[in-house]
Structures are given as C-alpha cells and as structure tokens.
Design an enzyme around this catalytic site. Structure first.
Site, PDB file in Angstrom:
ATOM      1  CG  MET A   1      -6.063   6.846  15.570  1.00 57.36           C
ATOM      2  SD  MET A   1      -6.957   6.977  17.148  1.00 57.36           S
ATOM      3  CE  MET A   1      -7.436   5.280  17.383  1.00 57.36           C
TER       4      MET A   1
ATOM      5  CG  ASP B   1       1.583  -0.413  10.545  1.00 59.83           C
ATOM      6  OD1 ASP B   1       1.506   0.068  11.682  1.00 59.83           O
ATOM      7  OD2 ASP B   1       2.524  -0.202   9.777  1.00 59.83           O
TER       8      ASP B   1
END
EC number: 1.3.7.7
Length: 513
Positions: A435, A299
């Site tokens: 995002m 991540d």
C-alpha cells in the site's frame, strides 16, 4: 548430480564443513580441486566472526592425479595437527573429488595412528544427499564416535542430572537466525527452571559430548539438522526428544506442554516435584507476546483474505505457513519446500492450511508457481526475494539460503515468544509496504519508476507503446501487475506484438482483467 546456477541446498561437503566449523577446536580438511575453496570466504563474510574458519583444502592437482592422494592428504592432516592442535580433524571429499574413488577412510585411519588428534572420515554419500542431510549425518557420526569411545574406555556416565535439564541439538553456523534462536531458547528453558546441559554443535567441545546422556531430554528446534542425533539417543539411551518447532504461539504452547509431560514422567523416577507450565503459557501468550494481541487488532484484520505464497526449508516454510493462516487470517495459496527428503512430514504439518503444495528444488518451477498465483505478498528464501522483485510482489525472507543482509546484527529470533513478535512484524509490514508503494506512486513519491514486463520466463514479451504505458500507469499499483500480465497473455494468444490502448480494453473484456 546436475548443472544449475542456483541451488537451495548446497553440496554435501558444505554441510560437513558447517558442522566442523561450528564446534570448538575442530578442524576440517577438504579433499577438493581448485574452485571448491569458497566456504572459508563465505562463512567469514556471512557470520562476521573474528576467528578464522577452521577449514583447510587439500587440493587435487595434476600431481595428485598422477600419483594418488594418500601422501598429500596424510601430510596435510599431520601439518594441521601440529599447527592447530585440534581435538578432532574431519576429512571430507567433495562431489567432484569423489569421482576419483580413493579410499579416504584408509587415509584417515592411517593419519589417526600418527596424529595426536582424533581423525575421522565424514561418511556421507556426496552423490545422493545435499548440504542439510550431510550436516545431519555428520553431527550424528561425530556424537556416535565420541560416545562409543567413552563407552569402550568405561568413562561414559549415564546418570541424569538432579534438576531437569535439556540438550539443544542443531544450532550451527550459517543457520537462519540460529544464534538468536539459541539465546531465545536458553531464556525459555531458564524460565521453565530447566538447565541447559549442552548446545551442539555450535560452540560445543567434542570432549564434552560424553556428557550429553546426562540430560533429561533433547530439544530439536529444526528438522534439517539434529534429528538423526536425537533418534540415536532415543535408541541407545532411551532419551526422549521434542521435535515440535517452537515457532508461533500455538506450536510454542504445544512444545512447552510436551516438555512438561517428559519432565513430569522423569520426576517420578528422580523424586522431583511435578511441574505445571500452563500459567506460564497463558501469561506469555496474553501479556508478553504482542503477536497474540496484534492478530486481533484492526490492523491485522485488514489482512484477512489476503493471499500469500510461502517457500523455504521444511522447518520455516511449515511454520510460516501455519502462522499467517491460523493466527492472522491470511490465505496461503501455495506453500512449498526444497527439502524433498522431508516431504511426508511437511505435507502432514501444513494439511488444511494452504490451497496447494509444491515440493521441489527447482527455482524455475517455484518462479512459475509464484507468477501464476499473483499473491499479495511472498515469503521465501533469497531466490524468492529476487523473483518477487522481478514480478513487483512485496516479499519477505523467512528461510535459508539468504544473503548477508539477513544475518542480522540485532536480536531477531524466529523461535520462542519473542520470535512470534519478530515474525508478526515482517509478515504485516510486507503487506503494508504494498500500500505504501501505491501511495508513493499516487503522490509522485520517490518510488515512481518505469513499468517493466513481469514474467517468470526469459522470453521477450509484447511491446507496449507510449499511450498504453500511460494508460497502464493510471491503474493503481496493487492491481497494475495483474492487468499487465493478463494483457500480455491476451496479446500472446492473439499473436499481437505491439500493445495499444485498444488491445488493453480488448483484453479486459476477454480476460476480465
């Protein structure tokens, strides 16, 4: 002095009032005209405390201008001495009332003779220093006053404690997450078997200041407030101080190693055992702090190469610059601070961790810098939060000045090992939300909205017609702002007032938007 509708650091008297209102049984009297009395309301709102703010205004009105201030100031000191019974009364002017050039030191001396409380005049140049510098100076002045008094009365005990102990200097009201940081540093010292001698000024009594020299060392978690006091102790009592900011895994380890060196040095003198904190550092970094593991996860690796801009006070801006760059692989294109007095230290700390440095207290320059950089995320103060919102840049708040939503009721330290987790969350989530906005826009979520012209200035830009706006909305959100700005820049250069689809494609060819 200058006229501004935004200031990163307030006027000097606010710093003095913050120190006074942090301490127990200390009252501040502010010699000021109407309009300067907002500190009481501001502190009560932001700190959400049950107690009244111990600050009183001695108002400069037409009677004062005609007859002088001495009678009114002394009467106010005596009134508060009778009503509140404080240990100390601090008298301070504001930058405006300083124009009267009155001898407030003489007023304080006269009041101290009559009053049962100690009365001191805050020795601060209101034209040359800001809120943070004044707080640093006022704290040092109060500490020096009480230690000098104890020395004259021969009640100053300079013998150190049997067990290792430390003073925590610089925790005070309205600080950025100061209360949470204090709890975290208390826990850290407890884990290291170091006693907490005193915390000043927050919650400290001025009558206990004479016990400060008993500690083995002083810990200064913030550059802005406490450094002058630590230097005073080093000069007068030979007490070492640690000013390495315990923020982030790397600097946290360095801070603990410095504590270890000082403790072991004094252990030989006091016949105590030497300590080894390396196993503690290793255990905390590998197993307790989640940030070190997270920085190696897939991540976090998705953030590698992303660009960000950091701006704030010297302490937080320097640390938040190093943490993303050194521990998370994020590129910091710009970093800066409004603490111009600490520019040399700041530049030294972030050398090699960012592309460019900006030292200024002008928010317009900061806004222009952010608009040029077009970062993927922005970390700064409340002002940078506004700038990021206007430019549609994901943003996080990491430094004062802040509004009430950043005075968290929950436990959110920025210092210590728990602080590393708390910092990693907003850093990662700020990028992730960019995002999320893109996905919401693609699937018609709640976040769809009309695209506005983004500019750091206030001039009226070119006008988009309905066809060009429709074409612009087809571009993914993470690239849309850049295309929009480049197209508007092209239109201005060519003198085009109305932006059409043809202008968009022409701009793309010329500017490679």
């Amino acid at each position: 002095m200058k006229l501004a509708h935004w200031m990163y650091a307030g006027p000097a008297h606010i710093g003095t009032l913050r120190v006074a209102s942090s301490s127990k049984n200390v009252h501040a009297i502010m010699h000021a005209p109407l309009g300067h009395h907002y500190f009481n309301v501001m502190r009560s709102m932001l700190e959400r405390e049950r107690d009244f703010t111990p600050a009183t205004a001695s108002t400069v009105d037409r009677h004062v201008l005609a007859r002088g201030s001495q009678e009114k100031v002394v009467d106010n000191v005596l009134r508060k001495d009778k009503e509140e019974r404080p240990d100390l009364i601090i008298l301070t002017p504001t930058c405006t009332s300083s124009i009267l050039q009155e001898d407030l030191q003489n007023f304080a001396d006269r009041a101290s003779i009559i009053s049962d409380s100690n009365v001191i005049f805050a020795d601060v140049d209101h034209y040359r220093v800001n809120e943070l510098q004044a707080a640093d100076r006022t704290l040092e002045q109060v500490v020096r006053y009480y230690l000098d008094r104890s020395h004259r009365q021969e009640t100053l005990d300079q013998s150190v404690t049997d067990a290792p102990s430390a003073n925590l200097i610089g925790i005070f009201t309205l600080g950025f997450h100061n209360q949470h940081d204090c709890r975290e540093l208390r826990r850290l010292l407890r884990d290291l078997d170091i006693e907490m001698n005193q915390v000043i000024p927050e919650g400290g009594s001025v009558e206990d200041l004479k016990n400060l020299p008993k500690a083995w060392l002083n810990l200064i978690p913030y550059r802005e407030v406490g450094l002058m006091t630590a230097m005073y102790f080093e000069k007068e009592f030979g007490m070492p101080y640690i000013s390495t900011i315990p923020m982030g895994a790397v600097d946290m380890a360095e801070c603990i190693r410095q504590i270890q060196r000082y403790v072991n040095t004094l252990a030989h003198i006091s016949s105590s055992k030497e300590v080894d904190y390396e196993p503690y550092i290793d255990g905390q970094t590998r197993f307790v702090s989640q940030a070190a593991w997270f920085s190696r996860s897939i991540d976090c690796q998705n953030l590698t190469g992303k660009e960000t801009v950091v701006f704030g006070d010297a302490t937080h801006a320097a640390s938040i610059t190093k943490i993303p760059a050194r521990e998370m692989g994020i590129r910091v294109s710009y970093t800066g601070t409004y603490c111009e007095n600490d520019a040399e230290w700041f530049k030294e700390q972030i050398q090699g961790f960012c592309d460019e440095i900006l030292i200024t207290d002008d928010h317009i320059k900061v806004g222009d810098m952010i608009a040029r950089a077009e970062p993927s995320a922005l970390f700064g103060t409340q002002m940078e939060r506004h700038i990021g919102k206007r430019l549609d840049i994901p943003r996080g708040v990491i430094s004062s000045p802040v509004h009430i939503q950043n005075f968290s009721l929950g436990y959110r330290p920025f210092l210590g090992y728990e602080g590393t987790n708390q910092i990693a969350d907003p850093v990662y989530n700020t990028f992730a939300l960019g995002m999320e906005d893109h996905l919401l826009d693609l699937f018609g979520g709640h976040d769809t909205k009309e695209i506005m012209t983004k500019s750091s200035s206030t001039d009226i830009g070119p006008i988009w017609n309905s066809e060009s706006r429709l074409e612009l909305s087809k571009i993914p959100r993470f690239a849309r702002s850049k295309v929009e700005r480049n197209t508007e820049q092209f239109a201005r250069q060519k003198g085009i007032v109305n932006i059409t689809v043809e202008v968009m494609y022409a701009a793309k060819e010329v500017l490679n938007a």
